[in-house]
Scaffold this active site. Structure first.
Site, PDB file in Angstrom:
ATOM      1  N   ARG A 120      28.059 -17.406   4.332  1.00  0.00           N
ATOM      2  CA  ARG A 120      27.871 -16.919   5.554  1.00  0.00           C
ATOM      3  C   ARG A 120      27.514 -17.124   7.037  1.00  0.00           C
ATOM      4  O   ARG A 120      27.648 -16.946   7.976  1.00  0.00           O
ATOM      5  CB  ARG A 120      27.765 -15.107   5.280  1.00  0.00           C
ATOM      6  CG  ARG A 120      27.347 -14.139   5.927  1.00  0.00           C
ATOM      7  CD  ARG A 120      26.856 -12.929   6.031  1.00  0.00           C
ATOM      8  NE  ARG A 120      27.515 -11.918   4.504  1.00  0.00           N
ATOM      9  CZ  ARG A 120      26.947 -10.841   4.414  1.00  0.00           C
ATOM     10  NH1 ARG A 120      26.459 -10.198   5.355  1.00  0.00           N
ATOM     11  NH2 ARG A 120      27.476 -10.438   2.972  1.00  0.00           N
TER      12      ARG A 120
ATOM     13  N   SER B 109      18.196 -12.804   2.763  1.00  0.00           N
ATOM     14  CA  SER B 109      17.339 -11.491   1.861  1.00  0.00           C
ATOM     15  C   SER B 109      16.516 -12.487   1.056  1.00  0.00           C
ATOM     16  O   SER B 109      16.606 -13.074   0.390  1.00  0.00           O
ATOM     17  CB  SER B 109      17.971 -11.008   0.770  1.00  0.00           C
ATOM     18  OG  SER B 109      17.903 -10.158   0.312  1.00  0.00           O
TER      19      SER B 109
ATOM     20  N   ARG C 261      30.903 -12.619  -6.671  1.00  0.00           N
ATOM     21  CA  ARG C 261      30.476 -11.169  -6.483  1.00  0.00           C
ATOM     22  C   ARG C 261      31.907 -10.219  -6.456  1.00  0.00           C
ATOM     23  O   ARG C 261      33.046 -10.972  -5.711  1.00  0.00           O
ATOM     24  CB  ARG C 261      29.873 -10.529  -5.351  1.00  0.00           C
ATOM     25  CG  ARG C 261      28.504 -11.173  -5.639  1.00  0.00           C
ATOM     26  CD  ARG C 261      27.184 -11.129  -4.509  1.00  0.00           C
ATOM     27  NE  ARG C 261      26.183 -11.807  -4.448  1.00  0.00           N
ATOM     28  CZ  ARG C 261      25.145 -11.412  -4.002  1.00  0.00           C
ATOM     29  NH1 ARG C 261      25.630 -10.884  -2.453  1.00  0.00           N
ATOM     30  NH2 ARG C 261      24.409 -12.295  -4.062  1.00  0.00           N
TER      31      ARG C 261
ATOM     32  N   GLU D 263      22.644  -9.201   8.287  1.00  0.00           N
ATOM     33  CA  GLU D 263      22.273  -9.926   7.152  1.00  0.00           C
ATOM     34  C   GLU D 263      23.197 -11.273   6.529  1.00  0.00           C
ATOM     35  O   GLU D 263      23.757 -12.117   6.237  1.00  0.00           O
ATOM     36  CB  GLU D 263      22.476  -9.327   5.831  1.00  0.00           C
ATOM     37  CG  GLU D 263      21.524 -10.134   4.897  1.00  0.00           C
ATOM     38  CD  GLU D 263      21.935  -9.319   3.335  1.00  0.00           C
ATOM     39  OE1 GLU D 263      21.262 -10.234   2.274  1.00  0.00           O
ATOM     40  OE2 GLU D 263      22.817  -8.395   3.536  1.00  0.00           O
TER      41      GLU D 263
ATOM     42  N   ARG E 165      32.191 -10.781   4.180  1.00  0.00           N
ATOM     43  CA  ARG E 165      32.114 -10.398   2.873  1.00  0.00           C
ATOM     44  C   ARG E 165      33.447 -11.159   1.841  1.00  0.00           C
ATOM     45  O   ARG E 165      34.771 -10.175   1.641  1.00  0.00           O
ATOM     46  CB  ARG E 165      32.145  -8.550   2.345  1.00  0.00           C
ATOM     47  CG  ARG E 165      31.802  -8.005   1.579  1.00  0.00           C
ATOM     48  CD  ARG E 165      31.860  -6.465   1.956  1.00  0.00           C
ATOM     49  NE  ARG E 165      31.103  -6.053   2.647  1.00  0.00           N
ATOM     50  CZ  ARG E 165      30.400  -5.172   2.372  1.00  0.00           C
ATOM     51  NH1 ARG E 165      29.465  -5.078   1.191  1.00  0.00           N
ATOM     52  NH2 ARG E 165      29.038  -4.565   3.739  1.00  0.00           N
TER      53      ARG E 165
END
Length: 446
Positions: free
Chosen positions: A393, A348, A258, A345, A273
């Site tokens: 993460r 998801s 990403r 988070e 991130r």
């Protein structure tokens, strides 16, 4: 795209969904009008083409002395057909563009608004407290010899890293724990391609307003995936799948990429991130009627994982404006990160209803009604769902939650079999106490 029948028959429902997402309601009117223009142009073209075919037969049967005049008329008709075909093509492109602005219709109960308008559904586990100043995950990772951001940046740039030693082992352990969870619950494990064609990325809905977050290889016209949801959604493209025995459930293990466009200055420390990470993603094809129950099932599996790992977390119902174009509803699970004093988070899971399947043409044959009397059952689009079962993460929350005063980290019991029985992660060069240190020195002298 959304269901055209829904757009035509229930425009107010679609309009409310667009408003809840923060989109302009006139996008619905524009889509309806462009769809109407497309159908009108297509009808005009088909009528002219039928007229042309009939006229061609007339020319073929005409007497010789009449052919010249008829041929001239046929040429004029051919020109009109060609123009009508061009008009139909242009109308189709305009309709596709207008329809692309209509995101998946949200499910009743999804909160309206943006990122901050989520609804917290529940909290699980006690917020951890410490009688010492807790270290953040990067400091712990460096003490353990588990994370190397400096060399990651040297080799690949900002937001890249090396997991080494126990860090690499910890991620592999997490992924294997998740894989065993998936296997025990009927998922087929998959190692998926991480480069996909444009039509696959487009079909899953990732080339909309967030296209700048996707890495593209321009020379090859391929995209690097940010989740194995993308190749798994494309796995059954243009197919009629068999759901007679139940849902098709896949667990895709992949590296994900990403660009994190628009996140300048956010979470630059550590591995929260980053541009590259590993993930085990659940992906399900099921009937539209079963999709909401399947969604709850995926959330339950995620909660079982986080509870087993001893993490405190909350489940939130994500607001419409933060869903992304494909999801009709999304639940996030956020774990407590002690040094940030906040939930962040970790997982998801989204119910995309028939949105992706319609774009990728994935269908199934519904059961025939009792009064069908042998009639062939028409196909219908499946529903698709996706959800994270483990990702890099998670190491952030694990290290910070289970840290000890001396910089060591307790290994959750469920992970120990995947780490050779290791119970504690120790800082490099660690010794337990003075006696142990002396024993180590004596051994070294012998």
């Amino acid at each position: 795209m959304i269901d055209l029948a829904l757009l035509r028959d229930e425009p107010e429902l679609v309009r409310r969904s667009q408003i809840a997402r923060g989109n302009a309601p006139d996008t619905v009117d524009a889509a309806i009008e462009s769809d109407r223009s497309r159908r009108t142009a297509l009808t005009a073209f088909e009528e002219l083409r039928a007229e042309q075919n009939a006229f061609g037969k007339l020319v073929a049967k005409a007497p010789k002395e009449e052919k010249a005049a008829l041929v001239a008329q046929a040429k004029q008709l051919a020109d009109r057909v060609k123009q009508a075909q061009q008009d139909a093509g242009a109308a189709a492109e305009a309709a596709a563009s207008a329809l692309e602005r209509i995101e998946n219709v949200i499910i009743d109960g999804v909160p309206a608004g943006g990122e901050e308008n989520f609804v917290e559904l529940r909290r699980v586990g006690d917020i951890p407290t410490y009688d010492f100043e807790p270290r953040d995950h990067l400091e712990l990772g460096e003490l353990l010899g588990a994370i190397d951001m400096e060399r990651g940046a040297k080799v690949s740039g900002a937001r890249f890293y090396f997991l080494k030693g126990i860090g690499a082992r910890l991620e592999i352990a997490l992924m294997n724990l998740a894989l065993d969870k998936a296997l025990a619950n009927g998922f087929t494990p998959m190692i998926v391609p991480t480069l996909v064609r444009p039509e696959i990325m487009q079909g899953t809905g990732f080339l909309g307003e967030h296209a700048d977050e996707v890495y593209r290889l321009e020379a090859q016209d391929m995209y690097l995936v940010g989740t194995s949801e993308v190749p798994l959604a494309g796995y059954h493209k243009d197919e009629i799948v068999d759901l007679d025995a139940g849902a098709l459930r896949y667990a895709g293990w992949s590296t994900c990429y990403r660009s994190e466009a628009g996140s300048y200055g956010k979470d630059t420390r550590g591995i929260i991130r980053v541009h590259q990470f590993n993930k085990l993603e659940m992906f399900v094809y099921t009937t539209p009627e079963a999709a909401e129950a399947e969604h709850d099932r995926l959330v339950a599996l995620q909660e079982e994982m986080l509870t087993a790992l001893g993490l405190s977390y909350r489940v939130i119902d994500v607001a419409a404006g933060d869903l992304g174009s494909s999801a009709a509803r999304k639940f996030d699970i956020e774990a407590w990160v002690p040094t940030q004093g906040a939930f962040r988070e970790l997982t998801s899971t989204s119910n995309c209803t028939t949105y992706q399947a319609r774009r990728l043409d994935v269908r199934y044959r519904p059961e025939a009604s009792p009064d069908a009397q042998g009639e062939k059952v028409k196909t219908a689009n499946v529903a698709t769902l996706n959800g994270t079962l483990a990702t890099t993460r998670w190491i952030v929350a694990l290290l910070e939650t289970h840290q000890q005063a001396d910089g060591s980290v307790m290994v959750p019991e469920v992970l120990r079999p995947y780490l050779g029985g290791l119970e504690v992660l120790r800082p490099l060069g660690w010794v337990a106490d003075a006696d142990t240190a002396q024993d180590a020195a004596d051994e070294g002298a012998e």
